[in-house]
Design a protein around this motif. Structure first.
Motif, mmCIF file in Angstrom:
data_model
loop_
_atom_site.group_PDB
_atom_site.id
_atom_site.type_symbol
_atom_site.label_atom_id
_atom_site.label_comp_id
_atom_site.label_asym_id
_atom_site.label_seq_id
_atom_site.Cartn_x
_atom_site.Cartn_y
_atom_site.Cartn_z
ATOM 1 N N ASN A 271 -41.322 74.364 21.779
ATOM 2 C CA ASN A 271 -41.720 75.364 22.815
ATOM 3 C C ASN A 271 -40.284 76.048 23.208
ATOM 4 N N GLN A 272 -39.894 77.098 23.111
ATOM 5 C CA GLN A 272 -38.609 77.709 23.581
ATOM 6 C C GLN A 272 -39.052 79.056 24.498
ATOM 7 N N VAL A 273 -38.026 79.138 25.372
ATOM 8 C CA VAL A 273 -38.065 80.485 26.064
ATOM 9 C C VAL A 273 -36.593 81.106 26.146
ATOM 10 N N LEU A 274 -36.674 82.488 26.033
ATOM 11 C CA LEU A 274 -35.487 83.259 26.079
ATOM 12 C C LEU A 274 -35.531 83.793 27.589
ATOM 13 N N GLN B 29 -35.670 87.881 18.282
ATOM 14 C CA GLN B 29 -35.277 88.004 19.555
ATOM 15 C C GLN B 29 -34.077 87.130 19.938
ATOM 16 N N MET B 30 -34.383 86.024 19.663
ATOM 17 C CA MET B 30 -33.329 84.732 19.925
ATOM 18 C C MET B 30 -32.070 85.100 19.210
ATOM 19 N N LEU B 31 -31.978 85.739 18.112
ATOM 20 C CA LEU B 31 -30.662 85.996 17.581
ATOM 21 C C LEU B 31 -29.905 87.212 18.307
ATOM 22 N N GLU B 32 -30.924 87.864 18.650
ATOM 23 C CA GLU B 32 -30.426 89.227 19.260
ATOM 24 C C GLU B 32 -29.481 88.509 20.518
ATOM 25 N N LYS B 33 -30.229 87.742 21.513
ATOM 26 C CA LYS B 33 -29.544 87.211 22.458
ATOM 27 C C LYS B 33 -28.512 86.384 22.268
ATOM 28 N N LEU B 34 -28.516 85.547 21.030
ATOM 29 C CA LEU B 34 -27.101 85.011 20.676
ATOM 30 C C LEU B 34 -26.172 85.764 20.620
ATOM 31 N N VAL C 164 -33.397 88.499 8.199
ATOM 32 C CA VAL C 164 -34.034 89.277 9.046
ATOM 33 C C VAL C 164 -33.665 90.760 9.196
ATOM 34 N N VAL C 165 -34.395 91.642 9.600
ATOM 35 C CA VAL C 165 -33.857 92.859 9.885
ATOM 36 C C VAL C 165 -34.291 93.307 11.319
ATOM 37 N N PHE C 166 -33.216 93.629 12.104
ATOM 38 C CA PHE C 166 -33.069 94.036 13.346
ATOM 39 C C PHE C 166 -33.876 95.345 13.498
ATOM 40 N N ASP C 167 -34.541 95.448 14.663
ATOM 41 C CA ASP C 167 -34.994 96.664 15.026
ATOM 42 C C ASP C 167 -33.925 97.859 15.319
ATOM 43 N N GLU C 168 -34.003 99.084 15.045
ATOM 44 C CA GLU C 168 -32.790 100.231 15.406
ATOM 45 C C GLU C 168 -32.437 100.189 16.703
ATOM 46 N N GLY C 169 -31.359 100.141 17.133
ATOM 47 C CA GLY C 169 -30.838 100.190 18.569
ATOM 48 C C GLY C 169 -30.516 99.149 19.095
ATOM 49 N N ILE C 170 -30.124 98.284 18.347
ATOM 50 C CA ILE C 170 -29.727 96.749 18.891
ATOM 51 C C ILE C 170 -28.705 96.804 19.817
ATOM 52 N N GLU C 171 -27.628 97.645 19.669
ATOM 53 C CA GLU C 171 -26.247 97.755 20.605
ATOM 54 C C GLU C 171 -26.898 98.635 21.707
ATOM 55 N N ASP C 172 -27.614 99.597 21.651
ATOM 56 C CA ASP C 172 -28.297 100.055 23.070
ATOM 57 C C ASP C 172 -29.000 99.103 24.099
#
Length: 285
Positions: free
Chosen positions: A97-100, A157-162, A208-216
């Protein structure tokens, strides 16, 4: 009024909370007064059902397992930032179990500030695992957002927060005194370059393929928690994963996939520190 209604309507499952810092204390306040709070070195009881919310520093996780009966390991819920996958896999906890937690707590006792942004008005906090719904109920009871995700969506989403924490903390370290908001506002070109570099590496490594707009998305979140200070902490759990990918590529005779990040680490003498003390977690897959 809406938050008060949610608090009344939502049933919060009694939990064991490991760690009495800002996050652990905040989670306890969202409960109904029947949680058990454990401090450093206290053992997890076997006969208390429900989730075990782990709110310690990453470097204390081995000790948490030591004081938790093995039969209860699947009830642990990890709230830590960073790349936990290699450590979890080494402990046989691949589906843990993990939580971001996309919320900020400035000081002990304060209510969390939710990471709701213009690009993600539904909130960014997410939970995965068998206790994910229980965690979401607890956060919803306090007027905070939380999505329940399947493993693949959670990992992305974990990778995005990383990427967010690795990029903003490193750039902030290059500009002493800069908060997250200052980094986003005054050094956006550096942010853009580093996010692009780290996202490309993470996408290739994890398939993985990140959704568009990751920087924003990441910059909008930075504005939502603009007061948050910056510092390169818990390196082996954050930028350390990208550092390991650079080491692996160079060891195979390839070019460094993160040349900008490596240059800035050298500029801050962080690489030299790592070479002296070595990473204590194996990030290779």
């Amino acid at each position: 009024m809406a938050a008060a209604t949610s608090t009344t309507a939502t049933k919060v499952i009694p939990s064991i909370i490991v760690g009495s810092g800002r996050v652990g204390t905040a989670l306890q306040k969202l409960g109904a007064g029947d949680d058990i709070m454990l401090k450093r070195g206290e053992s997890v009881p076997v006969d208390f059902p429900g989730p075990i919310l782990v709110c310690t520093r990453n470097d204390d996780l081995d000790a948490v397992l030591q004081f938790t009966p093995h039969s209860r390991w699947n009830d642990l819920v990890f709230f830590q930032n960073g790349m936990l996958e290699p450590w979890l896999q080494s402990k046989g906890l691949s589906d843990a179990n993990q939580v971001l937690a996309y919320f900020a707590i400035s000081k002990l006792g304060e209510h969390p500030v939710d990471g709701i942004t213009d690009t993600n008005p539904e909130g960014l906090t997410a939970a995965f695992g068998k206790w994910s719904s229980a965690v979401a109920d607890r956060l919803h009871a306090g007027g905070l957002s939380c999505k329940v995700l399947e493993k693949e969506a959670f990992q992305k989403q974990m990778l995005e927060k990383l990427i967010w924490i690795s990029a903003f903390m490193l750039i902030g370290a290059r500009h002493p005194g800069a908060t997250v908001g200052v980094v986003e506002k005054d050094f956006r070109s550096e942010v853009s370059s580093l996010i692009s570099e780290l996202a490309a590496v993470a996408a290739e490594e994890k398939g993985v393929v990140f959704d568009e707009g990751i920087e924003d998305r990441l910059c909008t979140y930075a504005r939502a928690v603009s007061h948050f200070p910056t510092a390169v902490k818990e390196f082996k759990w954050r930028n350390g994963w990208f550092y390991s990918l650079s080491e692996k590529a160079i060891g195979q005779g390839k070019q460094d996939p993160c040349p900008l990040r490596t240059a800035w680490l050298k500029e801050l003498n962080i690489v030299q520190y790592i070479i002296m003390f070595q990473l204590s977690i194996n990030y290779s897959y």
